[in-house]
Design a protein around this motif. Structure first.
Motif, PDB file in Angstrom:
ATOM      1  N   THR A  12       0.828  -1.209   0.000  1.00  0.00           N
ATOM      2  CA  THR A  12       0.000   0.000   0.000  1.00  0.00           C
ATOM      3  C   THR A  12       0.861   1.257   0.000  1.00  0.00           C
ATOM      4  N   ARG A  13       1.895   1.279   0.830  1.00  0.00           N
ATOM      5  CA  ARG A  13       2.719   2.492   0.973  1.00  0.00           C
ATOM      6  C   ARG A  13       3.722   2.685  -0.155  1.00  0.00           C
ATOM      7  N   PHE A  14       4.299   1.576  -0.642  1.00  0.00           N
ATOM      8  CA  PHE A  14       5.416   1.685  -1.582  1.00  0.00           C
ATOM      9  C   PHE A  14       5.167   1.009  -2.925  1.00  0.00           C
ATOM     10  N   GLY A  15       4.009   0.383  -3.108  1.00  0.00           N
ATOM     11  CA  GLY A  15       3.704  -0.305  -4.359  1.00  0.00           C
ATOM     12  C   GLY A  15       4.215  -1.732  -4.351  1.00  0.00           C
ATOM     13  N   ALA A  16       3.716  -2.506  -5.309  1.00  0.00           N
ATOM     14  CA  ALA A  16       4.141  -3.901  -5.443  1.00  0.00           C
ATOM     15  C   ALA A  16       5.602  -3.918  -5.888  1.00  0.00           C
ATOM     16  N   GLN A  17       6.432  -4.609  -5.133  1.00  0.00           N
ATOM     17  CA  GLN A  17       7.857  -4.693  -5.435  1.00  0.00           C
ATOM     18  C   GLN A  17       8.456  -5.865  -4.669  1.00  0.00           C
ATOM     19  N   PRO A  18       9.663  -6.292  -5.043  1.00  0.00           N
ATOM     20  CA  PRO A  18      10.307  -7.360  -4.285  1.00  0.00           C
ATOM     21  C   PRO A  18      10.583  -6.908  -2.838  1.00  0.00           C
ATOM     22  N   ILE A  19      10.612  -7.882  -1.939  1.00  0.00           N
ATOM     23  CA  ILE A  19      10.891  -7.627  -0.521  1.00  0.00           C
ATOM     24  C   ILE A  19      11.990  -8.581  -0.094  1.00  0.00           C
ATOM     25  N   GLN A  20      12.996  -8.064   0.578  1.00  0.00           N
ATOM     26  CA  GLN A  20      14.090  -8.890   1.089  1.00  0.00           C
ATOM     27  C   GLN A  20      14.086  -8.852   2.611  1.00  0.00           C
TER      28      GLN A  20
ATOM     29  N   ILE B 189      19.533 -16.495   6.894  1.00  0.00           N
ATOM     30  CA  ILE B 189      19.572 -16.546   5.433  1.00  0.00           C
ATOM     31  C   ILE B 189      18.870 -15.299   4.900  1.00  0.00           C
ATOM     32  N   HIS B 190      19.337 -14.834   3.753  1.00  0.00           N
ATOM     33  CA  HIS B 190      18.618 -13.781   3.048  1.00  0.00           C
ATOM     34  C   HIS B 190      17.496 -14.468   2.274  1.00  0.00           C
ATOM     35  N   MET B 191      16.329 -13.834   2.292  1.00  0.00           N
ATOM     36  CA  MET B 191      15.187 -14.356   1.546  1.00  0.00           C
ATOM     37  C   MET B 191      14.558 -13.198   0.779  1.00  0.00           C
TER      38      MET B 191
END
Length: 149
Positions: free
Chosen positions: A105-113, A144-146
Motif C-alpha cells: 500500500t505504501r510503496f507499491g508492489a515490489q520485491p521484498i528482502q 539466510i537472506h530471503m
C-alpha cells in the motif's frame, strides 16, 4: 483475541509506543535468544513501525518496515517479533500478512528482502519468500537472506 494494529513512522511514535517496542525487541532478541547485540542501530528513524496491541494494551506483535534502498535494494521487513505470551494465537502470521499489505500500500508492489533466522525458513516460504544466498551467522545465529518477488 484480535489485535489492534497501528503503523507509524518513527517521528509519530508516542513515548509509550517507543518504550513498548524497545521492550519487546529486547525481551525477544536479547533476553530470550541470549544475544548481546546493538538493537538500536540507527535505522528506526527511517522505518515504519507496525505495532499490534492486545485488548489489554500489551504490545503483542511488532515489525519495522522499510522502503527499497534503506536496508536492502528491495523493500524489507525486520525486527519481526511476537511476545512469547501471545505466540499460540497465530499472531506471527497476522503480523507478516499486515506487513506485506502495508508495504504494498505504501510503496507499491515490489520485491521484498529479509534477513531471516534459518529455523524460520519454512514460515517465510509459506508467504512466498525464497532463500537468496548461503546461510550466514549474525550474532552467532544462523540466518539466510530471503526475497519475495
Amino acid at each position: 483475541m484480535p489485535l489492534t494494529w497501528t503503523i507509524k513512522p518513527f517521528a509519530d511514535l508516542t513515548l509509550t509506543e517507543l518504550y513498548d517496542l524497545l521492550q519487546l525487541r529486547s525481551a525477544v532478541f536479547v533476553v530470550e535468544q541470549t544475544c548481546a547485540f546493538q538493537d538500536i542501530d540507527g535505522q528506526d528513524q527511517a522505518a515504519y513501525h507496525l505495532l499490534g496491541y492486545s485488548e489489554t494494551g500489551v504490545l503483542a506483535a511488532y515489525a519495522r518496515l522499510f522502503d527499497a534502498g534503506i536496508t536492502y535494494p528491495e523493500a524489507s521487513i525486520g525486527r519481526v517479533a511476537v511476545s512469547p505470551e501471545f505466540r499460540r494465537f497465530g499472531f506471527g502470521r497476522e503480523l507478516l500478512r499486515q506487513s506485506l499489505a502495508i508495504l504494498e500500500t505504501r510503496f507499491g508492489a515490489q520485491p521484498i528482502q529479509i534477513g531471516a533466522q534459518l529455523y524460520l525458513r519454512s514460515f517465510y516460504e509459506s508467504f512466498g519468500f525464497r532463500q537468496h544466498g548461503p546461510m550466514y551467522l549474525e550474532d552467532d545465529i544462523e540466518h539466510i537472506h530471503m526475497v519475495r518477488t
